[in-house]
Design a protein around this motif. Structure first.
Motif, mmCIF file in Angstrom:
data_model
loop_
_atom_site.group_PDB
_atom_site.id
_atom_site.type_symbol
_atom_site.label_atom_id
_atom_site.label_comp_id
_atom_site.label_asym_id
_atom_site.label_seq_id
_atom_site.Cartn_x
_atom_site.Cartn_y
_atom_site.Cartn_z
ATOM 1 N N GLU A 99 52.479 -30.069 32.815
ATOM 2 C CA GLU A 99 52.893 -29.545 34.117
ATOM 3 C C GLU A 99 51.850 -28.560 34.626
ATOM 4 O O GLU A 99 51.006 -28.089 33.857
ATOM 5 C CB GLU A 99 54.286 -28.888 34.035
ATOM 6 N N SER A 102 50.746 -22.026 34.997
ATOM 7 C CA SER A 102 51.231 -20.830 35.701
ATOM 8 C C SER A 102 50.185 -19.731 35.688
ATOM 9 O O SER A 102 50.111 -18.936 36.621
ATOM 10 C CB SER A 102 52.494 -20.280 35.024
ATOM 11 N N LEU A 103 49.416 -19.665 34.595
ATOM 12 C CA LEU A 103 48.413 -18.608 34.469
ATOM 13 C C LEU A 103 47.050 -19.241 34.161
ATOM 14 O O LEU A 103 46.881 -19.904 33.131
ATOM 15 C CB LEU A 103 48.791 -17.644 33.340
ATOM 16 N N TYR A 122 46.092 -25.523 42.339
ATOM 17 C CA TYR A 122 47.346 -25.064 41.727
ATOM 18 C C TYR A 122 47.842 -23.836 42.509
ATOM 19 O O TYR A 122 47.715 -22.694 42.056
ATOM 20 C CB TYR A 122 47.110 -24.707 40.257
ATOM 21 N N ASP A 124 50.571 -22.384 43.096
ATOM 22 C CA ASP A 124 51.605 -21.471 42.594
ATOM 23 C C ASP A 124 51.135 -20.664 41.385
ATOM 24 O O ASP A 124 51.876 -19.818 40.879
ATOM 25 C CB ASP A 124 52.869 -22.267 42.199
ATOM 26 N N ALA A 125 49.925 -20.928 40.918
ATOM 27 C CA ALA A 125 49.456 -20.247 39.696
ATOM 28 C C ALA A 125 48.970 -18.832 39.984
ATOM 29 O O ALA A 125 48.491 -18.535 41.084
ATOM 30 C CB ALA A 125 48.326 -21.062 39.064
ATOM 31 N N ASP A 126 49.102 -17.977 38.970
ATOM 32 C CA ASP A 126 48.453 -16.664 38.978
ATOM 33 C C ASP A 126 47.025 -16.929 38.480
ATOM 34 O O ASP A 126 46.831 -17.323 37.332
ATOM 35 C CB ASP A 126 49.223 -15.747 38.010
ATOM 36 N N ASP A 171 47.639 -20.482 30.310
ATOM 37 C CA ASP A 171 47.879 -21.934 30.295
ATOM 38 C C ASP A 171 46.577 -22.717 30.427
ATOM 39 O O ASP A 171 46.452 -23.819 29.908
ATOM 40 C CB ASP A 171 48.777 -22.330 31.475
#
Ligand SMILES: C[S@@+](CC[C@H](N)C(=O)[O-])C[C@H]1O[C@@H](n2cnc3c(N)ncnc32)[C@H](O)[C@@H]1O
Length: 268
Positions: A99, A102-103, A122, A124-126, A171
């Protein structure tokens, strides 16, 4: 006088003249090639850029930016000019089988090209970008803003730049560290040696000095299953594999010219 006349009379290779004329006139390549009128002011501006190029300055610094990974990345002498090999590293990192991450962390970010390109893919990623050069980090932040992307930047040596709370949570880690050996530094073309920051290139007697620190930090900073995509120097991939701890899996991937250039793997 038109752009066609200028190109016919110039001392630069044709494609470079075209690019500088595009910058000066703001016209497309097709228009420049077809021939658009050039007044005295534009002719002077063009000859100023030509002089810089003939003095050896890289074309990309003169143009002021390069297209990279769906973005337009400003470049100047504070940072290495991102290379096509690194854009391919971005492509590889865009194809994660799991998926969406996130980071995401880009160590040795330079102009921010990889971090900003990944933020675009991406959303939505930090996305966190670091560099030991404050100048580079400032430009990376400006580039992110200019491309409408949100990234966090930190200055410091490799993982030491990162906030402690990110340990064990990354990630996706990407990095294009310096990898030019001391001997190779002496043989660099003038256009690189005289213009691009040596901090972005030099990596000790074997070209692995920065990579060693990078690899040592992978098990502690990636989450279990977290991915890494690292560019290495041509001829360094096998030596790099020997540096990897047994808590990570890794494959060598080739660049578009068939050279072993990337370490791609996961924390176990
Ligand atoms: C090869 S350039 C890559 C720049 C950018 N990522 C790219 O691919 O275009 C390497 C970058 O690493 C930075 N650097 C060198 N040593 C470092 C260190 N110990 N920790 C963090 N960054 C470092 C340099 O300032 C430079 O911006």
């Amino acid at each position: 006088m038109t752009t066609r006349d200028i190109m016919a009379a110039g001392r630069l290779p044709r494609n470079e003249s075209e690019r500088l004329l595009m910058k000066v006139t703001g016209r497309t390549r097709a228009e420049v090639v077809a021939g658009v009128p050039i007044d005295d002011e534009l002719a002077v501006a063009y000859s100023t850029l030509c002089r810089r190029r003939l003095a050896g300055e890289p074309l990309q610094y003169i143009e002021g930016s390069i297209p990279f990974a769906l973005c337009e990345i400003a470049v100047d002498r504070r940072v290495l000019i991102p290379r096509p090999e690194t854009e391919y590293l971005w492509e590889l990192a865009c194809t994660l089988p799991d998926e969406a991450p996130s980071l995401i962390v880009d160590l040795c970010t330079g102009s921010g090209a990889l971090a900003i390109g990944l933020a675009a893919i991406y959303p939505d990623a930090d996305v966190v970008a670091t560099d030991v050069s404050e100048d580079a980090v400032n430009l990376a932040a400006d580039n992110a803003e200019a491309n409408g992307q949100s990234i966090r930047v930190f200055v410091g040596d490799l993982f030491e730049a990162l906030p402690d709370e990110l340990a064990g949570r990354i990630d996706l880690l990407v990095a294009n560290p310096p990898y030019v050996s001391t001997l190779e530094m002496e043989e660099l073309p003038d256009e690189v040696a005289d213009w691009e920051p040596h901090l972005a290139l030099a990596a000790g007697s074997d070209g692995l000095s920065v990579l060693r620190g990078l690899i040592a930090g992978l098990p502690g900073w990636l989450r279990p299953g977290g991915w890494f995509f690292i560019e290495v120097g041509s001829g360094h991939a096998t030596a790099a594999l020997d540096l990897l701890p047994d808590t990570v899996s890794c494959q060598i991937r080739r660049d578009l010219t068939g050279r072993d250039r990337y370490l791609v793997g996961q924390r176990l």
